[in-house]
Design an enzyme around this catalytic site. Structure first.
Site, PDB file in Angstrom:
ATOM      1  N   PRO A   1       9.388  21.036 -36.701  1.00 23.81           N
ATOM      2  CG  PRO A   1      10.918  19.317 -37.102  1.00 23.81           C
ATOM      3  CD  PRO A   1      10.386  20.205 -36.008  1.00 23.81           C
TER       4      PRO A   1
ATOM      5  CD  GLU B   1      15.056  13.464 -28.870  1.00 27.64           C
ATOM      6  OE1 GLU B   1      14.547  13.297 -29.992  1.00 27.64           O
ATOM      7  OE2 GLU B   1      16.288  13.602 -28.684  1.00 27.64           O
TER       8      GLU B   1
ATOM      9  NE  ARG C   1      14.991  40.978 -46.795  1.00 26.51           N
ATOM     10  CZ  ARG C   1      14.113  41.140 -47.793  1.00 26.51           C
ATOM     11  NH1 ARG C   1      12.864  40.774 -47.649  1.00 26.51           N
ATOM     12  NH2 ARG C   1      14.508  41.658 -48.937  1.00 26.51           N
TER      13      ARG C   1
ATOM     14  CG  ASP D   1      12.273  41.026 -51.468  1.00 26.41           C
ATOM     15  OD1 ASP D   1      13.322  41.460 -51.955  1.00 26.41           O
ATOM     16  OD2 ASP D   1      11.906  41.228 -50.308  1.00 26.41           O
TER      17      ASP D   1
HETATM   18  N1  4GX Z   1      11.625  24.263 -38.443  1.00 27.42           N
HETATM   19  N2  4GX Z   1      13.692  21.763 -35.045  1.00 27.42           N
HETATM   20  C1  4GX Z   1      12.610  21.958 -32.838  1.00 27.42           C
HETATM   21  C2  4GX Z   1      12.943  20.268 -31.121  1.00 27.42           C
HETATM   22  C3  4GX Z   1      11.740  19.395 -31.343  1.00 27.42           C
HETATM   23  C4  4GX Z   1      11.880  18.031 -31.553  1.00 27.42           C
HETATM   24  C5  4GX Z   1      10.754  17.260 -31.744  1.00 27.42           C
HETATM   25  C6  4GX Z   1       9.424  19.201 -31.432  1.00 27.42           C
HETATM   26  C7  4GX Z   1       9.535  17.840 -31.644  1.00 27.42           C
HETATM   27  C8  4GX Z   1      12.702  23.008 -36.985  1.00 27.42           C
HETATM   28  C9  4GX Z   1      12.249  23.110 -38.307  1.00 27.42           C
HETATM   29  C10 4GX Z   1      13.452  21.894 -36.401  1.00 27.42           C
HETATM   30  C11 4GX Z   1      14.464  20.641 -34.557  1.00 27.42           C
HETATM   31  C12 4GX Z   1      13.264  22.684 -33.987  1.00 27.42           C
HETATM   32  C13 4GX Z   1      13.810  19.957 -33.397  1.00 27.42           C
HETATM   33  N3  4GX Z   1      10.511  19.957 -31.274  1.00 27.42           N
HETATM   34  N4  4GX Z   1      12.332  24.138 -36.379  1.00 27.42           N
HETATM   35  N5  4GX Z   1      13.475  20.889 -32.339  1.00 27.42           N
HETATM   36  N6  4GX Z   1      12.413  22.195 -39.290  1.00 27.42           N
HETATM   37  O1  4GX Z   1      13.866  21.051 -37.143  1.00 27.42           O
HETATM   38  O2  4GX Z   1      11.673  24.889 -37.264  1.00 27.42           O
END
Ligand code: 4GX
Length: 266
Positions: A89, A116, A154, A169
């Site tokens: 995120p 985490e 795709r 698209d």
């Molecule tokens: N878009 N996640 C990564 C592990 C994490 C936790 C804390 C860094 C800091 C996500 C998203 C996503 C959940 C992947 C937590 N990494 N990935 N994961 N939104 O929510 O891509």
């Protein structure tokens, strides 16, 4: 194109990449998806891949060593440098523009974090780009990786049939897609718009562009603000807005949408 995924759930990732258009792209050898499990590169008897966060508090962090070893083997199996992406995120938001650029690379790797996240030192040294698929929290990076594999897969040359061609698209021209209809022409749910049955291809093209512009204006005004419209598009959107205002007046005499519409009129 080849996509390597570093994940604790390699079977899940392979299954994600085995269905539909993307699965067919793999069968046609337009795309190759390989998965690497950091657990296979853990060196202790328990095959440990996570450790407690330094500084205390709840939650576990993915360890440097198994990820570094998995990435090393993955990189050594590649003839060219690999562009490594971490899903989180904290990353830049994934857009169709970024998807189109990634689709042109010969090889990318997707690093999926669980718990985490991943030890920051590994991210600093091994990752080229951090991407987010949206402002919400998943339990791991795998679904983000699946989104990238799908969107990028795709677009590989020959993956789509003509009928599915990527040019029409949503977003490929910065606008939302127009509505689509199939037979029957008359149904209890309503009729197919007459222009689509007219055989007048120029009129159909204009109607579709007008619907795309109108929908984008109604649902995603932020997309329109980023884009300069040509004279035809401006005229079609004006038409749409006038018709919309007329229908709105006829159907909903209430004033509760005035604030929203004032916004859109700027
Ligand atoms: N878009 N996640 C990564 C592990 C994490 C936790 C804390 C860094 C800091 C996500 C998203 C996503 C959940 C992947 C937590 N990494 N990935 N994961 N939104 O929510 O891509």
């Amino acid at each position: 194109m080849r996509i390597d995924v570093v994940t604790l759930f390699p079977d899940f990732m392979r299954q994600c990449a085995a269905v539909g258009v993307v699965g067919r792209a793999q069968q046609r050898e337009l795309l190759q998806v390989e998965a690497w499990n950091p657990r296979d590169y853990a060196t202790d008897n328990y095959r440990t891949v996570d450790g407690r966060t330094c500084g205390g508090g709840p939650g576990m962090v993915m360890l440097i060593e198994p990820l570094r070893a998995a990435l090393k083997v993955m990189r050594e199996a590649a003839p060219e440098p690999v562009h490594v992406i971490y899903l989180s995120p904290q990353g830049a938001r994934l857009t169709q523009g970024r998807v189109e650029a990634l689709a042109k690379l010969p090889r990318i790797a997707l690093l999926c974090g669980r718990y985490e996240g991943v030890d920051e030192r590994l991210l600093a040294h091994e990752v080229d780009e951090e991407l987010s698929i949206g402002d919400y929290v998943l339990s791991g990076g795998e679904l983000g990786a699946a989104v990238i594999i799908d969107a990028v897969g795709r677009l590989q040359d020959g993956a789509l049939n003509d009928a599915q061609s990527a040019e029409q698209d949503s977003f490929s021209n910065g606008l939302l897609d127009c509505p689509h209809y199939a037979r029957p022409v008359h149904d209890a749910l309503g009729d197919v718009p007459e222009v689509l049955l007219s055989g007048d291809h120029a009129a159909i093209r204009r109607w579709r562009l007008k619907q795309s512009l109108g929908r984008t204006w109604l649902r995603r005004p932020d997309l329109l603000a980023q884009r300069a419209l040509d004279a035809e598009s401006r005229a079609l959107l004006d038409e749409f807005r006038r018709e919309y205002a007329r229908e709105e007046q006829a159907q909903r005499p209430s004033r509760q949408n005035d604030a929203v519409n004032d916004d859109r009129n700027h």
